[in-house]
Motif scaffolding. Structure first.
Motif, PDB file in Angstrom:
ATOM      1  N   THR A   1       0.840  -1.198   0.000  1.00 10.50           N
ATOM      2  CA  THR A   1       0.000   0.000   0.000  1.00 10.50           C
ATOM      3  C   THR A   1       0.874   1.247   0.000  1.00 10.50           C
ATOM      4  O   THR A   1       2.044   1.223   0.413  1.00 10.50           O
ATOM      5  CB  THR A   1      -0.916   0.032   1.228  1.00 10.50           C
ATOM      6  OG1 THR A   1      -0.108   0.147   2.420  1.00 10.50           O
ATOM      7  CG2 THR A   1      -1.765  -1.227   1.305  1.00 10.50           C
ATOM      8  N   THR A   2       0.288   2.343  -0.466  1.00  7.77           N
ATOM      9  CA  THR A   2       1.023   3.612  -0.467  1.00  7.77           C
ATOM     10  C   THR A   2       1.420   4.006   0.948  1.00  7.77           C
ATOM     11  O   THR A   2       2.532   4.494   1.185  1.00  7.77           O
ATOM     12  CB  THR A   2       0.161   4.717  -1.104  1.00  7.77           C
ATOM     13  OG1 THR A   2      -0.190   4.334  -2.438  1.00  7.77           O
ATOM     14  CG2 THR A   2       0.902   6.034  -1.147  1.00  7.77           C
ATOM     15  N   GLU A   3       0.522   3.784   1.909  1.00  5.54           N
ATOM     16  CA  GLU A   3       0.809   4.149   3.308  1.00  5.54           C
ATOM     17  C   GLU A   3       2.013   3.363   3.823  1.00  5.54           C
ATOM     18  O   GLU A   3       2.897   3.919   4.489  1.00  5.54           O
ATOM     19  CB  GLU A   3      -0.409   3.872   4.190  1.00  5.54           C
ATOM     20  CG  GLU A   3      -1.595   4.786   3.937  1.00  5.54           C
ATOM     21  CD  GLU A   3      -2.337   4.454   2.660  1.00  5.54           C
ATOM     22  OE1 GLU A   3      -2.131   3.338   2.097  1.00  5.54           O
ATOM     23  OE2 GLU A   3      -3.124   5.298   2.195  1.00  5.54           O
ATOM     24  N   GLU A   4       2.075   2.045   3.513  1.00  7.68           N
ATOM     25  CA  GLU A   4       3.196   1.242   3.975  1.00  7.68           C
ATOM     26  C   GLU A   4       4.489   1.676   3.295  1.00  7.68           C
ATOM     27  O   GLU A   4       5.549   1.755   3.946  1.00  7.68           O
ATOM     28  CB  GLU A   4       2.929  -0.242   3.697  1.00  7.68           C
ATOM     29  CG  GLU A   4       4.031  -1.158   4.222  1.00  7.68           C
ATOM     30  CD  GLU A   4       3.802  -2.611   3.889  1.00  7.68           C
ATOM     31  OE1 GLU A   4       4.597  -3.449   4.348  1.00  7.68           O
ATOM     32  OE2 GLU A   4       2.830  -2.918   3.149  1.00  7.68           O
TER      33      GLU A   4
ATOM     34  N   GLN B   1      -2.226  12.523  -5.443  1.00 12.58           N
ATOM     35  CA  GLN B   1      -2.952  11.704  -6.414  1.00 12.58           C
ATOM     36  C   GLN B   1      -3.105  12.515  -7.694  1.00 12.58           C
ATOM     37  O   GLN B   1      -3.939  13.419  -7.783  1.00 12.58           O
ATOM     38  CB  GLN B   1      -4.323  11.290  -5.858  1.00 12.58           C
ATOM     39  CG  GLN B   1      -4.253  10.453  -4.598  1.00 12.58           C
ATOM     40  CD  GLN B   1      -3.519   9.138  -4.807  1.00 12.58           C
ATOM     41  OE1 GLN B   1      -3.545   8.563  -5.892  1.00 12.58           O
ATOM     42  NE2 GLN B   1      -2.866   8.659  -3.744  1.00 12.58           N
TER      43      GLN B   1
ATOM     44  N   LEU C   1       4.939  10.601  -4.991  1.00  7.03           N
ATOM     45  CA  LEU C   1       5.549  10.830  -3.678  1.00  7.03           C
ATOM     46  C   LEU C   1       6.476  12.034  -3.784  1.00  7.03           C
ATOM     47  O   LEU C   1       7.342  12.080  -4.665  1.00  7.03           O
ATOM     48  CB  LEU C   1       6.352   9.608  -3.226  1.00  7.03           C
ATOM     49  CG  LEU C   1       5.628   8.259  -3.192  1.00  7.03           C
ATOM     50  CD1 LEU C   1       6.558   7.193  -2.623  1.00  7.03           C
ATOM     51  CD2 LEU C   1       4.351   8.346  -2.377  1.00  7.03           C
TER      52      LEU C   1
ATOM     53  N   ASP D   1       4.962  14.465   1.056  1.00  9.28           N
ATOM     54  CA  ASP D   1       3.560  14.526   0.639  1.00  9.28           C
ATOM     55  C   ASP D   1       3.264  13.385  -0.329  1.00  9.28           C
ATOM     56  O   ASP D   1       4.164  12.848  -0.979  1.00  9.28           O
ATOM     57  CB  ASP D   1       3.268  15.871  -0.033  1.00  9.28           C
ATOM     58  CG  ASP D   1       1.777  16.194  -0.104  1.00  9.28           C
ATOM     59  OD1 ASP D   1       0.982  15.449   0.504  1.00  9.28           O
ATOM     60  OD2 ASP D   1       1.412  17.200  -0.744  1.00  9.28           O
ATOM     61  N   VAL D   2       1.994  13.018  -0.388  1.00 11.99           N
ATOM     62  CA  VAL D   2       1.504  12.031  -1.356  1.00 11.99           C
ATOM     63  C   VAL D   2       0.439  12.720  -2.191  1.00 11.99           C
ATOM     64  O   VAL D   2      -0.546  13.238  -1.654  1.00 11.99           O
ATOM     65  CB  VAL D   2       0.927  10.782  -0.663  1.00 11.99           C
ATOM     66  CG1 VAL D   2       0.386   9.812  -1.692  1.00 11.99           C
ATOM     67  CG2 VAL D   2       1.982  10.109   0.202  1.00 11.99           C
TER      68      VAL D   2
ATOM     69  N   VAL E   1       5.262   4.660   2.110  1.00  7.65           N
ATOM     70  CA  VAL E   1       5.680   5.948   2.668  1.00  7.65           C
ATOM     71  C   VAL E   1       6.329   5.747   4.028  1.00  7.65           C
ATOM     72  O   VAL E   1       7.386   6.331   4.338  1.00  7.65           O
ATOM     73  CB  VAL E   1       4.480   6.905   2.761  1.00  7.65           C
ATOM     74  CG1 VAL E   1       4.815   8.132   3.603  1.00  7.65           C
ATOM     75  CG2 VAL E   1       4.033   7.327   1.366  1.00  7.65           C
ATOM     76  N   HIS E   2       5.724   4.906   4.873  1.00  7.16           N
ATOM     77  CA  HIS E   2       6.263   4.688   6.214  1.00  7.16           C
ATOM     78  C   HIS E   2       7.639   4.039   6.157  1.00  7.16           C
ATOM     79  O   HIS E   2       8.583   4.481   6.841  1.00  7.16           O
ATOM     80  CB  HIS E   2       5.310   3.810   7.015  1.00  7.16           C
ATOM     81  CG  HIS E   2       5.850   3.425   8.362  1.00  7.16           C
ATOM     82  ND1 HIS E   2       5.934   4.319   9.417  1.00  7.16           N
ATOM     83  CD2 HIS E   2       6.360   2.238   8.820  1.00  7.16           C
ATOM     84  CE1 HIS E   2       6.463   3.700  10.462  1.00  7.16           C
ATOM     85  NE2 HIS E   2       6.727   2.446  10.133  1.00  7.16           N
TER      86      HIS E   2
ATOM     87  N   THR F   1      10.284   6.454   4.841  1.00  6.03           N
ATOM     88  CA  THR F   1      10.600   7.492   5.823  1.00  6.03           C
ATOM     89  C   THR F   1      11.462   6.945   6.943  1.00  6.03           C
ATOM     90  O   THR F   1      12.403   7.602   7.403  1.00  6.03           O
ATOM     91  CB  THR F   1       9.305   8.098   6.394  1.00  6.03           C
ATOM     92  OG1 THR F   1       8.541   8.687   5.322  1.00  6.03           O
ATOM     93  CG2 THR F   1       9.605   9.173   7.436  1.00  6.03           C
TER      94      THR F   1
ATOM     95  N   THR G   1       0.108   7.957  -8.594  1.00  4.97           N
ATOM     96  CA  THR G   1       0.377   8.391  -7.220  1.00  4.97           C
ATOM     97  C   THR G   1       1.800   8.918  -7.174  1.00  4.97           C
ATOM     98  O   THR G   1       2.740   8.214  -7.565  1.00  4.97           O
ATOM     99  CB  THR G   1       0.215   7.230  -6.225  1.00  4.97           C
ATOM    100  OG1 THR G   1      -1.127   6.734  -6.305  1.00  4.97           O
ATOM    101  CG2 THR G   1       0.486   7.707  -4.805  1.00  4.97           C
TER     102      THR G   1
END
Length: 849
Positions: free
Chosen positions: A18-21, A38, A167, A35-36, A23-24, A27, A165
């Motif tokens: 996932t995008t959230e995973e 769309q 980043l 920022d993300v 990004v985490h 980081t 998407t």
């Protein structure tokens, strides 16, 4: 920097991530994702619609009522104001519920009635969809007929593959990682984080195998066929001007638009599409981080390309770059010349091409350049020209010369995608600083001690292997030793010492996975640093007295050092072209700060405690300095305390009186601050004038042993003019090292006296002095009488003018008397006053009548 998730998928599969995973993990392991975004997500909602019928709006001359087929069972009725709408067109339709982004908000499509006619959506222009950079700006609806086969009801993103998407990466967090300034670099990093293989490497020579098993457009590019008949350019690299430089001729080119997928990717990472050649060059840079350039082959008349520094008899003073700006060039600049080093300049190497050699609409042949330049040369050029291009930003971080040659073939393959008839000539050039793999030896015990947790040898090998290190290990248990070789793209300006390996393991293991434990640190008392203590006490005392601390640049204009009368220390690579030297004095910078605040505040009192820098300067007796011997020319550092206070605007009515009052108040404030810290000192007129102080108002501070502590006085008019200061200003310049020596002597001496239990007695004297006489003479005479009860004689006021005779001035003093034996009576005080008055009169200081 912007990263496209779709682009990253060319190199590493991000399925089930996932995008959230993502990004985490990025980081926590690599860099901050700010920022993300769309991008063009609304295109998945917008549909292709065919206009079946167009009728005139019954209540509006400029509106039409359109019947459209968008794949629904029944047609839709939509009111449209576009001038180009006509039956049979394929156009974008934003249905009810669609949300279209605008500059500052979002437009939500709702059912509406326009002039009495119901409208069930909105037919869109390119501007309303935000696609003008790719589809072009048209006055009216976007005609989809030229974008490929389309049918009503089809999602618009299938025709315009812009949705992605994005980043947004914090550039500051990857400054130390030159390999991460591209999608391939981040793909390697992501593959290592998630333990996945790279599915495609555009620099690897596996074209046939890749094409057989991969289907994404960027993965199927093929290098143009070779044409041995194309003349090859001889490449000459002079004076180490390039770490690597390769070039080849490309024939069969025609200038036109890039493939849609290329334009889409460039647009989503913030790069405006221009044409197929320029876009291919930019695409390669964002894909693999290799800056490159394309020259119009017709402009190159010689069979040699020279890469040289801008120096010697053929040095170029000015040059017009591709953006049409005529620029002044430094000696550090790298020039690409047609022919030998005296030939025409084609480009400013690593920064930007020339205006005369750029690609034109009529271009049919290209000379492709792929090179690597030393980052120090690029940084000096950027500092001198201020021209920070995408290429220069990557070169100043330091790029890997090993990718220069394969990148050239990748560039040719990208151009071939829009020009299938291209033929590539022989690739020529060399890499004076070829591939490099740093060898590092490190023990498991060292890694564990630095990381602070137990990590196994197998896990170390696994992590470093995923990061493309060559790993060999020997020994067992805690005695395991790793022999490592860093990959070429990490060896230039990144991984070189065992501590770098510790960092790699820590971040890939996950800093958030490390159990926090307080370190065992011995709580030993730290001895007081007397020099630092004096600095802090001076700063606190000045702040309590109403002064504000400032911090000035150590880099200054030449004019500041010329004003100070010192030889400025020149910088080889100045950060600011208008500040090419190190400061030789604090006062010019402090006066400039005062000038910036003169119109903002009535009271302006500033100070700065900092270093000054000198070459070949003779220092006053008793001063200590830091000698920077590692430089070609030794530089002496000296610490100074500079103080400035402006004449308040409220004193403008009585200028002469206010300046005297201001000076006496300034002097008294400094005495109150300095005497408790440095001990007693004396004021004397200086033996010579200063460039900073007015000759009529200038005093030196001398320690009891005669060492010069500093000076105070009224600012010289030339110093005020230098910084455009409109208000009079009082200054002080103290040598910190001399003050520290005096403070240490004062600290070690014992001059404490308990306060008297008896009150003091006072009397005041007004004496006539010559206009050019100093005020310290009467004080020295009074103290020279050695009267036990005479404690202090302090200056009060100075006055000149009617009724004081010409050439004279009236100076008033307050004399303090006291005794530890009892309170002095009026008769005792009178006798002391008479002795003082007689001695002063005999010395030529009569009482004012």
């Amino acid at each position: 920097m912007k990263l496209s998730i779709d682009w990253l998928n060319d190199f590493v599969s991000l399925e089930q991530v996932t995008t959230e995973e993502l990004v985490h993990r990025l980081t926590m392991s690599t860099c901050e994702v700010e920022d993300v975004i769309q991008a063009f997500s609304h295109l998945t909602i917008v549909r292709v619609a065919r206009v079946e019928k167009v009728e005139r709006h019954p209540n509006a001359d400029r509106l039409s009522v359109c019947t459209v087929n968008a794949g629904q069972k029944s047609p839709l009725s939509i009111v449209c104001g576009a001038p180009n709408v006509q039956a049979g067109m394929l156009v974008p339709l934003a249905p009810i519920g669609a949300r279209l982004p605008r500059e500052n908000d979002v437009l939500e499509i709702k059912p509406t009635t326009i002039r009495g006619v119901e409208s069930q959506g909105m037919l869109c222009s390119a501007a309303e969809l935000g696609t003008e950079e790719i589809t072009g700006a048209v006055d009216g609806l976007l005609d989809l007929a030229g974008l490929g086969p389309a049918k009503p009801g089809q999602a618009l993103n299938e025709l315009l593959p812009l949705n992605d998407t994005i980043l947004e990466i914090d550039n500051k967090s990857i400054t130390h990682r030159p390999d991460l300034w591209c999608h391939l670099g981040f793909a390697r990093e992501i593959a290592a984080i998630f333990g996945r293989p790279l599915s495609f490497d555009p620099l690897a020579k596996t074209e046939a195998a890749a094409t057989a098993r991969l289907s994404r457009p960027a993965q199927k590019l093929k290098t143009p066929p070779k044409n041995p008949k194309l003349a090859a350019k001889k490449i000459e690299i002079e004076d180490g001007a390039a770490d690597a430089y390769y070039g080849a001729c490309l024939a069969g080119v025609h200038i036109g638009p890039s493939p849609l997928w290329v334009q889409a990717r460039l647009l989503n990472v913030g790069q405006r599409p221009i044409n197929n050649v320029v876009d291919a060059s930019n695409y390669l840079m964002f894909e693999i981080g290799q800056p490159n350039h394309t020259f119009d082959l017709e402009v190159l008349s010689k069979d040699t390309i020279s890469v040289c520094k801008n120096q010697g008899p053929h040095r170029l003073r000015r040059y017009t770059t591709l953006d049409g700006v005529d620029r002044e060039l430094p000696e550090a600049a790298i020039l690409i010349r047609d022919g030998d080093r005296s030939g025409p300049v084609l480009a400013l190497g690593g920064v930007m091409g020339g205006q005369s050699s750029g690609v034109r609409e009529s271009t049919t042949g290209l000379f492709l350049e792929s090179a690597t330049f030393a980052r120090e040369h690029i940084r000096r050029t950027l500092s001198a020209t201020g021209l920070r291009t995408d290429s220069a930003i990557r070169f100043e971080k330091g790029q890997d010369p090993a990718k220069a040659k394969p990148a050239l073939e990748r560039l040719a393959a990208l151009i071939r995608e829009s020009c299938p008839e291209t033929r590539l000539g022989k690739v020529t050039g060399s890499s004076p600083r070829g591939p490099k793999k740093n060898a590092i030896s490190v023990s498991l015990a060292f890694l564990r001690s630095r990381l602070g947790f137990e990590i196994g040898a197998a896990e170390v090998s696994d992590i470093l292997g995923r990061l493309n290190f060559e790993v060999a290990r020997s020994g067992s248990g805690d005695a395991v030793v790793f022999k490592l070789r860093a990959p070429t793209f990490r060896s230039r300006h990144d991984v070189s010492i065992p501590e770098d390996i510790v960092e790699e393991l820590g971040r890939m293991y996950g800093y958030d996975n490390i159990e926090p434990r307080a370190p065992l640190v011995a709580a030993d008392s730290i001895p007081i640093n007397r020099e630092t203590d004096l600095r802090n006490r001076l700063k606190r005392s000045l702040a309590s007295a109403g002064f504000t601390e400032t911090y000035g640049y150590s880099f200054v204009p030449e004019a500041d050092n010329e004003l100070a009368g010192v030889a400025g220390v020149a910088l080889k690579n100045p950060v600011f072209q208008d500040r090419p030297q190190m400061r030789g004095a604090l006062l010019p910078g402090l006066l400039r700060q005062a000038a910036l605040n003169q119109d903002r505040f009535d009271i302006v009192s500033l100070f700065e405690l900092g270093r000054t820098y000198h070459v070949g300067r003779a220092y006053a007796k008793g001063l200590t300095t830091t000698l920077m011997q590692s430089l070609e020319t030794p530089v002496l550092e000296e610490n100074h305390l500079a103080i400035a206070t402006l004449q308040p605007r409220i004193h403008a009515v009585s200028k002469d009186a206010s300046l005297l009052d201001l000076f006496l108040d300034f002097r008294a404030r400094l005495e109150q601050i300095l005497v408790p810290l440095l001990g007693p000192f004396e004021w004397k007129r200086p033996p010579k004038q200063s460039v900073f102080f007015h000759p009529g108002c200038h005093l030196e501070l001398l320690a009891p042993d005669g060492v010069l502590l500093g000076a105070i006085g009224l600012a010289h008019p030339l110093a005020l003019k230098h910084v455009e200061l409109k208000r009079d200003c009082l200054l002080a310049d103290l040598h910190f090292e001399a003050c520290f020596t005096a403070a240490e002597k004062h600290r070690r001496s014992s001059d404490y006296q308990p306060p008297s239990i008896f009150p003091d007695s006072y009397f005041e004297l007004s004496l006539l002095l010559s206009d050019d006489a100093g005020t310290e003479g009467p004080v020295q005479i009074a103290h020279g009488l050695k009267i036990e009860e005479l404690r202090r004689m302090e200056l009060l006021t100075i006055y000149a003018g009617d009724p004081i005779p010409p050439g004279k001035k009236s100076v008033s003093y307050r004399v303090t008397c006291g005794s530890e034996k009892g309170t002095l009576g009026s008769e005792q005080t009178q006798r002391i006053m008479e002795r003082v008055v007689k001695a002063l009169g005999d010395a030529g200081y009569p009482l004012r009548a």
